[in-house]
Design a protein around this motif. Structure first.
Motif, PDB file in Angstrom:
ATOM      1  N   THR A 238       0.808  -1.112  -0.007  1.00  0.00           N
ATOM      2  CA  THR A 238       0.017  -0.109   0.127  1.00  0.00           C
ATOM      3  C   THR A 238       1.084   1.232  -0.044  1.00  0.00           C
ATOM      4  O   THR A 238       1.727   1.234   0.535  1.00  0.00           O
ATOM      5  CB  THR A 238      -1.014   0.153   1.191  1.00  0.00           C
TER       6      THR A 238
ATOM      7  N   PHE B  42      -0.699   4.633   0.594  1.00  0.00           N
ATOM      8  CA  PHE B  42      -1.926   5.431   0.698  1.00  0.00           C
ATOM      9  C   PHE B  42      -1.731   7.007   1.537  1.00  0.00           C
ATOM     10  O   PHE B  42      -0.878   7.114   2.349  1.00  0.00           O
ATOM     11  CB  PHE B  42      -2.796   4.641   1.839  1.00  0.00           C
TER      12      PHE B  42
ATOM     13  N   ALA C 238      -1.445   1.116  -5.176  1.00  0.00           N
ATOM     14  CA  ALA C 238      -0.822  -0.011  -4.923  1.00  0.00           C
ATOM     15  C   ALA C 238       0.604  -0.208  -5.608  1.00  0.00           C
ATOM     16  O   ALA C 238       0.704   0.211  -6.798  1.00  0.00           O
ATOM     17  CB  ALA C 238      -1.670  -1.170  -5.294  1.00  0.00           C
TER      18      ALA C 238
ATOM     19  N   ILE D 161      -6.409  -2.583  -3.273  1.00  0.00           N
ATOM     20  CA  ILE D 161      -6.282  -1.612  -2.577  1.00  0.00           C
ATOM     21  C   ILE D 161      -7.528  -1.226  -1.785  1.00  0.00           C
ATOM     22  O   ILE D 161      -7.655  -1.031  -0.517  1.00  0.00           O
ATOM     23  CB  ILE D 161      -6.595  -0.324  -3.610  1.00  0.00           C
TER      24      ILE D 161
ATOM     25  N   MET E  38      -7.430  -3.565   1.373  1.00  0.00           N
ATOM     26  CA  MET E  38      -6.633  -2.868   2.419  1.00  0.00           C
ATOM     27  C   MET E  38      -7.222  -2.040   3.211  1.00  0.00           C
ATOM     28  O   MET E  38      -7.182  -1.894   4.257  1.00  0.00           O
ATOM     29  CB  MET E  38      -5.246  -2.516   1.929  1.00  0.00           C
TER      30      MET E  38
END
Length: 392
Positions: free
Chosen positions: A118, A120, A137, A338, A341
């Motif tokens: 990840t 983010f 990602a 994505i 997660m």
């Protein structure tokens, strides 16, 4: 290489059709025979082919369990169920295409990882929802080597050949019409992957199934929608080929990038007509005469190079102007990672998105619906070496 067969199916029954087709690969004896033939496995390694077939069956069975759980769960947990179903389908594809070095026990030695990480940046848009362009990602890289299930899948992934209507007019009168592969594009995907990763919005905008669904949200799919046709008119002394592909109005940037990648044999330049329409569409027509008495089947048809693309219906093909390091399955794979997660490790944020019915939650729900309908079809295509189209 023999072009893959093209199968047309009803959209409403497509998911059931795909899972029924995948059940054929639960028969390990049949799957073993397929692997032996596909990979030309010598007799002394038949036991290894049987082991691979057993592992394919296990992956498909577990994928269906996760898929069924997705169907009955709420949006709170749907992404997790469907991501794991997708990863198991990817493993089934790896086991079918790969050698014994890609068996599950061998993969566990080096690739015991999702293959994605990840990246983010949790921010909200002006409208209040999470920004899908900031949820990314990345490939899992150690040194210069990509590791994990996703990396192994990408290494074996291919772009499909592109399909369209084939009309044959015979010298003795009469004609036939069918849907076949027309433009050759069956090549490995580009192994590059963006260093900063792929965002959820990148994944969303490269799914043909979402072409119409994203418009109300102000999102334009980054693909060029195209209709392809080949007409072969036979006479006593020649075959006249007329290849055409019409790019329909859409995102001007996407169309421009796709058009830049279209290459036509210089010998056909004088026989090529290009028409640009006011609404943004573009039409290509290439006419050529084969001055020998060939049959349609043994003429070299692939003289137009196009971008890689995705087949959806018997009339619609979507060209990739960029991002050709993935195919349709790959974009669904990354997007589900994505969403999985976010929903699993950020439950407070995820549940708020759902409760507030933000644009992000609506995008996510549409994406999950697309993945639900497309994943079983796409993995069946790979396992059975065919192209499956909706008939509408």
């Amino acid at each position: 290489m023999t072009p893959p067969r093209v199968t047309k199916i009803s959209r409403p029954k497509s998911v059931e059709y795909a899972w029924s087709g995948l059940r054929r690969f639960h028969n390990t004896r049949r799957t073993t025979d397929i692997l032996i033939k596909r990979h030309k496995i010598p007799v002394e390694h038949f036991a290894n082919a049987k082991k691979q077939a057993d592992q394919i069956r296990s992956c498909l069975l577990q994928a269906k369990e996760y898929f069924d759980a997705f169907q009955i769960s709420s949006l709170a947990t749907k992404p997790v169920h469907l991501y794991y179903a997708c990863m198991l389908m990817a493993l089934a594809e790896i086991l079918t295409k790969g050698s014994g070095n890609q068996s599950l026990d061998k993969l566990r030695d080096t690739h015991r990882h999702h293959g994605l990480l990840t990246n983010f940046d949790i921010r909200r848009t002006e409208r209040g929802g999470l920004d899908p362009g900031l949820l990314r990602a990345k490939a899992h890289v150690s040194g210069d080597v990509k590791l994990g299930t996703f990396a192994v899948w990408q290494n074996l992934a291919k772009h499909p050949p592109l399909t369209g209507a084939v009309i044959r007019r015979f010298a003795g009168g009469g004609q036939s019409e069918s849907v076949e592969t027309i433009l050759e594009s069956d090549t490995r995907v580009d192994q590059n992957f963006p260093v900063d990763g792929l965002s959820l919005i990148d994944c969303v905008t490269h799914i043909p199934y979402l072409w119409e669904h994203m418009r109300p949200l102000g999102i334009s799919v980054d693909l060029a929608r195209t209709r392809i046709q080949l007409m072969a008119m036979e006479s006593a002394n020649e075959v006249t080929l007329r290849e055409s592909f019409d790019i329909q109005p859409g995102n001007p940037t996407s169309i421009a990038r796709a058009v830049e990648k279209i290459k036509i044999d210089p010998n056909l330049a004088a026989h090529t007509e290009i028409v640009e329409f006011r609404n943004g569409g573009i039409s290509f027509r290439v006419t050529s005469h084969i001055y020998k008495k060939y049959t349609y089947e043994n003429i070299e048809r692939y003289r137009i190079e196009t971008p890689h693309g995705m087949n959806l219906t018997s009339k619609d093909v979507f060209l990739l102007g960029s991002h050709d390091f993935l195919n349709e399955f790959g974009f669904l794979y990354c997007g589900l990672y994505i969403l999985g997660m976010i929903s699993r490790y950020y439950p407070d944020l995820w549940m708020k998105e759902i409760q507030d019915s933000t644009d992000f939650s609506i995008i996510a729900e549409y994406f999950l619906d697309a993945a639900c309908h497309r994943l079983p079809i796409l993995v069946l295509e790979q396992l059975s070496e065919e192209i499956i189209l909706y008939d509408d």
